[in-house]
Scaffold this motif. Structure first.
Motif, PDB file in Angstrom:
ATOM      1  N   UNK A 221       5.926  11.189   6.710  1.00 18.48           N
ATOM      2  CA  UNK A 221       4.884  11.492   5.714  1.00 18.48           C
ATOM      3  C   UNK A 221       5.125  10.735   4.412  1.00 18.48           C
ATOM      4  N   UNK A 222       6.389  10.591   4.046  1.00 14.94           N
ATOM      5  CA  UNK A 222       6.724   9.899   2.801  1.00 14.94           C
ATOM      6  C   UNK A 222       6.345   8.414   2.894  1.00 14.94           C
ATOM      7  N   UNK A 223       6.759   7.766   3.951  1.00 16.10           N
ATOM      8  CA  UNK A 223       6.475   6.337   4.105  1.00 16.10           C
ATOM      9  C   UNK A 223       4.978   6.097   4.292  1.00 16.10           C
ATOM     10  N   UNK A 224       4.348   6.951   5.107  1.00 14.89           N
ATOM     11  CA  UNK A 224       2.900   6.833   5.345  1.00 14.89           C
ATOM     12  C   UNK A 224       2.143   6.950   4.015  1.00 14.89           C
ATOM     13  N   UNK A 225       2.551   7.921   3.196  1.00 11.47           N
ATOM     14  CA  UNK A 225       1.852   8.140   1.923  1.00 11.47           C
ATOM     15  C   UNK A 225       2.016   6.928   0.996  1.00 11.47           C
ATOM     16  N   UNK A 226       3.219   6.351   0.961  1.00  7.59           N
ATOM     17  CA  UNK A 226       3.438   5.166   0.119  1.00  7.59           C
ATOM     18  C   UNK A 226       2.542   4.016   0.560  1.00  7.59           C
TER      19      UNK A 226
END
Ligand SMILES: NC(=O)c1ccc[n+]([C@@H]2O[C@H](COP(=O)([O-])OP(=O)(O)OC[C@H]3O[C@@H](n4cnc5c(N)ncnc54)[C@H](OP(=O)(O)O)[C@@H]3O)[C@@H](O)[C@H]2O)c1
Length: 338
Positions: A221-226
């Protein structure tokens, strides 16, 4: 090598090469100034600065907020607080009765419209995602909260994790986020306005042994959001990965609030009042992550400041071993009592 020899060699070197001494002094000053600036900015964001006004995303202008996992815990609180802010609410979860009850509660408290959509994200196929797309089509959606999430029944080593548990966690935490965002985002891009909140977890930033699958999906979720946040910045759509430590809920199995573990209401208040501010995540430089609840923010700052991830990973491993032991004992007691 003897320490005094090293000191003597270093001071001779610096005496003979004044440019090196100047460069080291400049580097040191820059590092200290940067650390102070980032620390001050984290504290200001957590305790002083306000986030973006929700009216920017259509509050009180007829826009809708879509919340997945909206009938309990953090998701239900998002639904209530976004309704209070003036959004119409589309509630998404499995249980139809709970969906109707939550919708009725919202309408009795606030002058907004509600709609519900029942879907099981663990099992949803193409037909069900098409039906979800129809439910959002034609609505002016200003806010999407990708909140639904599943963790392990109890801490467990990956090789012992039931296959279905692994599959469900990935389907709910990863696939549902992708598919729901895929359905909602085109409208936001077209209207040039939108806010997407992806509810993450500290388990995504500090790898969590014995919750390896959950931890990996939250890191996604963190990488996707970035990545997505950068793509849609030009369209005036904000994507925010909300990093959180424990919150009182059914999922966390924690029933009593404390300084480090808030109830959903203050937690969600902190998220909605700090939109666009990194708060505790500011020190780590993750562009689209925010850790807005004050004690979680300070912890996030501290973890990044100390900067020894293996320390926190091995602490978490120890903690999860003891949680598993207690959970197994409790299960044994319950089985005997039946
Ligand atoms: N609570 C914490 O300590 C904590 C910590 C870090 C991160 N988080 C994250 O915060 C989010 C919300 O957690 P929570 O603690 O509020 O959870 P919760 O209290 O257990 O609520 C879960 C919600 O999701 C719905 N749901 C569950 N399974 C579903 C499925 N298969 N399909 C559709 N809807 C489903 C539930 O309703 P139905 O059962 O009716 O479907 C309910 O509305 C999650 O992403 C979680 O990972 C929580």
């Amino acid at each position: 090598m003897d320490a005094s020899l090293v000191t003597e060699y270093a001071s001779t070197l610096l005496r003979n090469k004044p440019w090196l001494a100047a460069a080291l002094l400049a580097f040191g000053t820059f590092s200290v100034a940067r650390m102070l600036y980032q620390t001050l900015s984290v504290l200001l964001q957590i305790f002083v600065l306000p986030g973006k006004n929700l009216q920017k995303f259509g509050a009180r202008k007829g826009a809708w907020a879509v919340i997945t996992g909206a009938t309990d815990g953090i998701g239900k609180e998002f639904a209530l607080q976004l309704a209070r802010a003036g959004f119409n609410i589309l509630l998404v979860a499995r249980n139809k009765d709970l969906l109707s009850e939550t919708a009725a509660e919202i309408e009795s408290k606030y002058k907004v419209q509600t709609a519900t959509h029942s879907i099981d994200f663990a099992k949803a196929d193409e037909t069900e995602y098409a039906s979800f797309s129809s439910a959002v089509e034609g609505r002016d959606i200003g806010v999407l909260v990708n909140n639904v999430g599943k963790s392990h029944a109890m801490p467990v080593y990956f090789i012992d994790t039931p296959k279905d548990e692994v599959k469900d966690i990935v389907s709910i935490n990863v696939n549902a986020t992708l598919r729901v965002t895929y359905a909602v985002l085109p409208g936001m891009v077209q209207r040039k306005r939108g806010l997407i909140l992806n509810i993450g977890s500290f388990a995504g930033s500090v790898a969590s042994p014995m919750l390896a699958t959950y931890s990996g999906t939250k890191a996604f979720l963190s990488t996707f959001s970035d990545a997505l946040g950068e793509e849609v910045k030009k369209d005036n759509v904000i994507v925010e990965h909300v990093n959180t430590y424990f919150v009182v809920s059914k999922l966390s199995k924690i029933r009593k609030a404390s300084v480090m573990i808030p109830n959903p209401a203050p937690f969600v208040r902190s998220v909605l009042s700090k939109i666009g501010l990194a708060c505790g995540a500011g020190y780590s430089g993750r562009p689209n992550t925010s850790t807005p609840f004050w004690s979680h923010g300070l912890l996030d700052y501290l973890i990044t400041f100390v900067g020894i991830p293996s320390l926190f990973i091995s602490y978490t491993h120890g903690l999860h071993k003891s949680i598993r032991k207690r959970a197994l004992k409790k299960a044994e007691r319950e089985a005997k009592a039946q």
